[in-house]
Scaffold this motif. Structure first.
Motif, PDB file in Angstrom:
ATOM      1  N   THR A 152       0.852  -1.200   0.000  1.00  0.00           N
ATOM      2  CA  THR A 152       0.000   0.000   0.000  1.00  0.00           C
ATOM      3  C   THR A 152       0.878   1.238   0.000  1.00  0.00           C
ATOM      4  OG1 THR A 152      -1.989  -0.942   0.975  1.00  0.00           O
ATOM      5  CG2 THR A 152      -1.525   1.340   1.507  1.00  0.00           C
ATOM      6  N   VAL A 170      -3.484  -0.826  -1.835  1.00  0.00           N
ATOM      7  CA  VAL A 170      -4.287   0.397  -1.908  1.00  0.00           C
ATOM      8  C   VAL A 170      -3.365   1.587  -2.137  1.00  0.00           C
ATOM      9  CG1 VAL A 170      -5.772   1.949  -0.559  1.00  0.00           C
ATOM     10  CG2 VAL A 170      -6.162  -0.521  -0.502  1.00  0.00           C
ATOM     11  N   GLY A 185     -10.399  -1.025   0.966  1.00  0.00           N
ATOM     12  CA  GLY A 185      -9.841  -2.129   0.198  1.00  0.00           C
ATOM     13  C   GLY A 185     -10.268  -3.497   0.655  1.00  0.00           C
ATOM     14  N   ARG A 223     -12.521  -2.972  -2.617  1.00  0.00           N
ATOM     15  CA  ARG A 223     -11.586  -3.064  -3.719  1.00  0.00           C
ATOM     16  C   ARG A 223     -12.306  -3.555  -4.968  1.00  0.00           C
ATOM     17  NH1 ARG A 223      -7.627  -4.744  -1.350  1.00  0.00           N
ATOM     18  NH2 ARG A 223      -6.254  -4.975  -3.155  1.00  0.00           N
TER      19      ARG A 223
END
Length: 346
Positions: A152, A170, A185, A223
């Motif tokens: 991420t 993410v 997410g 997501r």
């Protein structure tokens, strides 16, 4: 008096920071922000709603931020600007006690993977978890108990309050604010049915949040199933909002509490969705759409404007009568069409 910040500011400094014109002693110092009624001689206050104009003559504040039209009625120093409510927003940031407590560093109970990359002045709170491949920009704050999943990326100046979950892969832009309990997410609601049972569809996409996005507590942004769920710049999302997989939301939108958006719907720029609004899946809302509270949108909207659905509150007796008539609408419409045809044929 509301001494929300240990630091004091001169009126000259405040005027410069909020972009206002100062009328009065610029060297006077204030240490708090309060309402017109509650402000004391060490506070600054504001007037953004004409309904409170009656309280202006009696305020004890050191200074008042207001519209230039009301400067002559101000009994003390004033800071004038065309949009005093925006000025109030900037004032509130100056006196935010949370910012005064920010101290860079990694708490000893935090778990940070060796492969994670931390920018300058990052703050990671107790029991937080930073997984493999995470990249945190400068001045990112990760609150106690928050989890940032592997690979991420979080942009500079962003803040995760306590117990935020950001799942793997993410991308979060700069200056984001994620409130406690929100999940960014998580898996979208994707299942295939074979007539007897459900089969889970792996959610292979991610989530992309633009710059200056704020997400309220206990909200979820799922997501994507294949591509990404995308939230544009300067989008403000209230608490308990559900955004499903592959939704796209344009820049500068605002979503009030309990909004629900089904999968693959696209919302344009500068849209506002009132509390409890529901959007069905695979729809498109153009730029500049406002949907009032508790409305259900089942078709795409192609013209900007204000849209509503449902009925307002009424007595139960009246609602029961109307509910009966709702069921009769189709028959009434058919009868009306028939009568119109008969009228034209005469």
């Amino acid at each position: 008096m509301n001494n929300a910040n240990a630091h004091a500011f001169t009126l000259e400094e405040i005027a410069r920071r909020v972009g206002a014109r100062l009328v009065g002693d610029g060297s006077r110092r204030v240490s708090g922000l309060a309402t017109l009624n509650d402000a004391g001689p060490e506070d600054i206050t504001f007037l953004a709603n004409r309904a409170y104009l009656k309280f202006l003559p009696d305020t004890s504040a050191a200074a008042v931020l207001l519209h230039p039209n009301h400067a002559d009625d101000c009994p003390t120093a004033c800071l004038t600007m065309d949009n005093p409510y925006v000025g109030y927003a900037k004032l509130s940031a100056l006196f935010d006690p949370l910012a005064a407590r920010d101290v860079p560093g990694v708490h000893p109970t935090a778990v940070v993977a060796e492969s994670a990359s931390l920018g300058r002045d990052v703050q990671i709170g107790p029991q937080a978890v930073i997984e493999d491949g995470v990249r945190l920009g400068d001045r990112v704050i990760v609150g106690p108990g928050s989890v940032v999943g592997c690979d991420t990326e979080i942009g500079e100046g962003s803040r995760l309050h306590a117990n935020v979950t950001v799942c793997h892969g993410v991308v979060i832009g700069r200056r984001a604010i994620l409130h406690s309990g929100c999940v960014i997410g998580g898996d979208g609601f994707g299942f295939a049915h074979d007539g007897g049972r459900w089969h889970k569809i792996a959610q292979l996409g991610g989530v992309i949040l633009g710059d200056d996005v704020e997400v309220g507590s206990c909200s979820s942004i799922d997501r994507g199933a294949l591509g990404d769920t995308i939230i544009g710049n300067d989008v403000k999302i209230d608490s308990q909002v559900q955004i499903a997989h592959n939704v796209q939301i344009g820049d500068h939108c605002a979503l009030a509490g309990c909004v629900g958006i089904a999968g693959s719907t696209k919302v344009g720029r500068n849209c506002m969705l009132g509390g409890g609004v529901g959007l069905s899946g695979h729809l498109t809302l153009c730029d500049g759409v406002q949907v009032t509270g508790m409305s259900l949108v089942t078709n795409s909207i192609h013209q900007p404007g204000v849209y509503s659905s449902g009925t307002g509150a009424m007595s139960n007796a009246q609602w029961r009568k109307n509910a009966v008539r709702f069921k009769q609408l189709d028959d009434i419409a058919k009868r009306l069409t028939r009568l119109e045809k008969e009228q034209r044929s005469r």
